[in-house]
Design a protein around this motif. Sequence first.
Motif, PDB file in Angstrom:
ATOM      1  N   GLY A  47       0.811  -1.212   0.000  1.00 33.61           N
ATOM      2  CA  GLY A  47       0.000   0.000   0.000  1.00 33.61           C
ATOM      3  C   GLY A  47       0.845   1.262   0.000  1.00 33.61           C
ATOM      4  N   LEU A  48       1.892   1.277   0.832  1.00 32.00           N
ATOM      5  CA  LEU A  48       2.776   2.444   0.903  1.00 32.00           C
ATOM      6  C   LEU A  48       3.493   2.648  -0.426  1.00 32.00           C
ATOM      7  N   PHE A  49       3.985   1.563  -1.022  1.00 31.82           N
ATOM      8  CA  PHE A  49       4.754   1.712  -2.254  1.00 31.82           C
ATOM      9  C   PHE A  49       3.860   1.987  -3.458  1.00 31.82           C
ATOM     10  N   SER A  50       2.586   1.622  -3.393  1.00 34.37           N
ATOM     11  CA  SER A  50       1.689   2.028  -4.474  1.00 34.37           C
ATOM     12  C   SER A  50       1.521   3.544  -4.478  1.00 34.37           C
ATOM     13  N   LEU A  51       1.536   4.152  -3.291  1.00 32.76           N
ATOM     14  CA  LEU A  51       1.478   5.611  -3.207  1.00 32.76           C
ATOM     15  C   LEU A  51       2.793   6.235  -3.660  1.00 32.76           C
ATOM     16  N   ILE A  52       3.926   5.630  -3.265  1.00 34.07           N
ATOM     17  CA  ILE A  52       5.236   6.132  -3.691  1.00 34.07           C
ATOM     18  C   ILE A  52       5.363   6.033  -5.209  1.00 34.07           C
ATOM     19  N   ASP A  53       4.899   4.921  -5.787  1.00 36.13           N
ATOM     20  CA  ASP A  53       4.995   4.754  -7.243  1.00 36.13           C
ATOM     21  C   ASP A  53       4.189   5.803  -7.991  1.00 36.13           C
ATOM     22  N   SER A  54       3.069   6.260  -7.389  1.00 37.81           N
ATOM     23  CA  SER A  54       2.264   7.295  -8.046  1.00 37.81           C
ATOM     24  C   SER A  54       2.984   8.643  -8.062  1.00 37.81           C
ATOM     25  N   LEU A  55       4.018   8.778  -7.247  1.00 42.99           N
ATOM     26  CA  LEU A  55       4.799  10.018  -7.184  1.00 42.99           C
ATOM     27  C   LEU A  55       6.151   9.857  -7.875  1.00 42.99           C
ATOM     28  N   TRP A  56       6.325   8.792  -8.626  1.00 46.19           N
ATOM     29  CA  TRP A  56       7.600   8.513  -9.288  1.00 46.19           C
ATOM     30  C   TRP A  56       7.375   8.401 -10.792  1.00 46.19           C
ATOM     31  N   PRO A  57       8.248   8.905 -11.649  1.00 42.48           N
ATOM     32  CA  PRO A  57       9.495   9.595 -11.299  1.00 42.48           C
ATOM     33  C   PRO A  57       9.247  11.019 -10.813  1.00 42.48           C
ATOM     34  N   PRO A  58      10.255  11.620 -10.181  1.00 39.37           N
ATOM     35  CA  PRO A  58      10.107  13.006  -9.704  1.00 39.37           C
ATOM     36  C   PRO A  58       9.848  13.961 -10.865  1.00 39.37           C
ATOM     37  N   GLN A  77      27.394  17.050  -7.341  1.00 38.19           N
ATOM     38  CA  GLN A  77      26.050  17.627  -7.282  1.00 38.19           C
ATOM     39  C   GLN A  77      25.881  18.804  -8.230  1.00 38.19           C
ATOM     40  N   ASP A  78      26.724  18.877  -9.270  1.00 41.33           N
ATOM     41  CA  ASP A  78      26.508  19.875 -10.307  1.00 41.33           C
ATOM     42  C   ASP A  78      25.201  19.578 -11.031  1.00 41.33           C
ATOM     43  N   SER A  79      24.613  20.620 -11.622  1.00 41.41           N
ATOM     44  CA  SER A  79      23.302  20.450 -12.227  1.00 41.41           C
ATOM     45  C   SER A  79      23.313  19.403 -13.330  1.00 41.41           C
ATOM     46  N   GLU A  80      24.449  19.297 -14.079  1.00 45.60           N
ATOM     47  CA  GLU A  80      24.463  18.332 -15.165  1.00 45.60           C
ATOM     48  C   GLU A  80      24.510  16.894 -14.665  1.00 45.60           C
ATOM     49  N   MET A  81      24.811  16.685 -13.380  1.00 41.91           N
ATOM     50  CA  MET A  81      24.860  15.335 -12.839  1.00 41.91           C
ATOM     51  C   MET A  81      23.520  14.887 -12.279  1.00 41.91           C
ATOM     52  N   MET A  82      22.570  15.800 -12.202  1.00 44.99           N
ATOM     53  CA  MET A  82      21.243  15.424 -11.712  1.00 44.99           C
ATOM     54  C   MET A  82      20.473  14.714 -12.820  1.00 44.99           C
ATOM     55  N   THR A  83      19.646  13.753 -12.444  1.00 40.92           N
ATOM     56  CA  THR A  83      18.931  12.968 -13.438  1.00 40.92           C
ATOM     57  C   THR A  83      17.630  12.456 -12.851  1.00 40.92           C
ATOM     58  N   THR A  84      16.668  12.190 -13.714  1.00 39.86           N
ATOM     59  CA  THR A  84      15.427  11.541 -13.286  1.00 39.86           C
ATOM     60  C   THR A  84      15.368  10.099 -13.779  1.00 39.86           C
ATOM     61  N   ASN A  85      16.408   9.664 -14.482  1.00 38.48           N
ATOM     62  CA  ASN A  85      16.450   8.298 -15.008  1.00 38.48           C
ATOM     63  C   ASN A  85      16.935   7.348 -13.923  1.00 38.48           C
ATOM     64  N   LEU A  86      16.114   7.163 -12.897  1.00 33.59           N
ATOM     65  CA  LEU A  86      16.469   6.339 -11.749  1.00 33.59           C
ATOM     66  C   LEU A  86      15.396   5.290 -11.514  1.00 33.59           C
ATOM     67  N   LEU A  88       9.526  20.020  -6.076  1.00 31.95           N
ATOM     68  CA  LEU A  88       9.500  18.563  -6.048  1.00 31.95           C
ATOM     69  C   LEU A  88       8.091  18.008  -5.813  1.00 31.95           C
ATOM     70  N   TYR A  89       7.157  18.873  -5.378  1.00 33.01           N
ATOM     71  CA  TYR A  89       5.814  18.419  -5.003  1.00 33.01           C
ATOM     72  C   TYR A  89       5.020  17.978  -6.224  1.00 33.01           C
ATOM     73  N   GLN A  90       4.331  16.840  -6.092  1.00 28.42           N
ATOM     74  CA  GLN A  90       3.431  16.349  -7.134  1.00 28.42           C
ATOM     75  C   GLN A  90       2.008  16.312  -6.586  1.00 28.42           C
ATOM     76  N   PRO A  91       1.155  17.252  -6.979  1.00 29.05           N
ATOM     77  CA  PRO A  91      -0.237  17.240  -6.492  1.00 29.05           C
ATOM     78  C   PRO A  91      -0.989  16.052  -7.075  1.00 29.05           C
ATOM     79  N   PRO A  92      -2.110  15.659  -6.450  1.00 30.94           N
ATOM     80  CA  PRO A  92      -2.890  14.541  -6.989  1.00 30.94           C
ATOM     81  C   PRO A  92      -3.395  14.850  -8.395  1.00 30.94           C
ATOM     82  N   ALA A  93      -3.234  13.885  -9.285  1.00 31.90           N
ATOM     83  CA  ALA A  93      -3.714  14.026 -10.666  1.00 31.90           C
ATOM     84  C   ALA A  93      -5.169  13.568 -10.721  1.00 31.90           C
ATOM     85  N   VAL A  94      -6.083  14.505 -10.879  1.00 26.86           N
ATOM     86  CA  VAL A  94      -7.518  14.210 -10.854  1.00 26.86           C
ATOM     87  C   VAL A  94      -7.952  13.680 -12.220  1.00 26.86           C
ATOM     88  N   ARG A  95      -8.652  12.540 -12.208  1.00 25.77           N
ATOM     89  CA  ARG A  95      -9.133  11.936 -13.439  1.00 25.77           C
ATOM     90  C   ARG A  95     -10.643  11.762 -13.372  1.00 25.77           C
TER      91      ARG A  95
END
Length: 543
Positions: free
Chosen positions: A205-216, A227-236, A265-272
């Motif tokens: 249940g917890l990870f189903s909620l985490i998965d809905s917020l992934w990727p960032p 931690q330079d900007s070019e080293m940041m990635t969302t391909n994780l 970084l905040y992801q609001p709920p996606a209303v469908r």
Amino acid sequence: QKLLLQNADVPVIMNTFFSQKVLLSEHSEARENTYGLTKMLIRKNIISLAQTFRLDDLDDKLHQESSDNQVPCAPQTHNSGDSKRHPLALSAVNDSLLEMVESQGAVGWREVQVRVTIQRVYCLPAREGHRSHTQGNKPLLSNGGMFCRLCLLVQDAYGMFSEVQLQFLSSTDDIEQYSRRWEGKSCCLAGMKILQRTTRGRALGLFSLIDSLWPPVVPVKVPGQSQDSEMMTTNLPPPSFCYILTVQSGEIHVEVDEEEQISNLYQPPAVRGLKEILLIDGCNERCSFWAQVLYRRLQTKHSVPIDQREVLLFVTDSTLQNVAHGIPKVVAVSVTASCVLSMEIIEALSAGSRLVFFKDALWGNGRIICVERTVLLLQKPLLCSAAGADLSELTGPVRLDELDSTTQASSVCALRGTVVGVNESTAFSWPTCNRCGNGKLELCPQDRELLYCNQCSEVVTTPVLKMQLEVFLSCPSRSQSTVKVKVGHEISIALFVLLTLLLFLQTYEVQSVLGKEVGLLNCYVHSVTSHPNCIALEEIVLL
């Protein structure tokens, strides 16, 4: 982890909350083999220059200035004390939950803090053993007497999640205000301790909620890299573990800057729309929607206590009502006992039909379920993304699907047909108070020919007669099935006219009722069986 230490014959077994094997380069491996040594790579704690050069006076002065500018907004009920001695002002802010865990261990951190983004605010039902954690002698009130605890799902700059379990709430109605004030804001955690390290397999249940917020939604930092900007990635890859944190007793633990802007970084709920949700192919996916509640029903499993039974809410929206065929016009939402409902929601649904916002419900195997970490609100959150969904309100009367070959048990439908039989052995009626609806009237002590209502403390001169009756209908849409309808407490006008004389005037013949047409009746489907081919329904009144 099994460690082979230099100049030691006995291996060491080390238990850690998190470990990562670092493979040496080929050149390093060859050199290690040459010298016959096993070199251990140990990550050292970062020590500030102020500590190295013992700049205590300067450090204290800087912290005092920063603490003077802070306004503590912690949710705790105990006194936070002088802001100049605020524990969150004792050290620099870290941005890694994992680094805090590695450096501080299970006992928790006291003079360090970590900055995170609050992704979700919700309540979790507390176990019996946690009731002793109350603050003072305050009684704990919750959903039907169930204890609940305020929780935050937070995410750090590296994308790692943690669930922070805060204090018990005195009222579940507080959850809406905490959600509105805190979701999307950054906060600093201090005085935390690790309650549990959980994984995907242990906490679906917890990870189903985490998965809905992934990727960032924005690039995150990568542990161990520049931690330079070019080293940041969302391909994780999505997180495979999560730390459950709780507060240290008597310490200030969370500071939320409510004046700050919403975190990137905040992801609001996606209303469908409900139509879009019903077409999702995946399983165990979180979904948020805005729907009209038409009917509610408590599941009647007598072996399960009332406060642990599921509640079915039958809901619809414009995306379902405007569909011609193929998709139901009304769907059932199962609210499990683990989903904490506020008293505001419970009272609103008892009063009548309401628009309700379902946040982070679970969709899977053709069902929508409200489980732990699902929140029901009467008002839509200030921040939510509609993603082009049709969220217009209903304008005309609500339509139910008519009974047909696809109708399933535990659903609602509209029914029309012809009376072909009446089960007289199960028919009965009873008088109710015309003022309060009390169905347990007594004979008046002064006049035994009159009825008396204990709730109103008055004589009932014009009681309202309620009835219960089973009739058998022939329905064109299910011509091969026996359709049995139980007419309950709130009888429809069509059946009332049809059956009043049958029940209360003994001279009325059953034969005169047969062949009469009735409908449309709103019904709840109790069961659908093939051997024998029978459908059992109960007439209902929509909210």
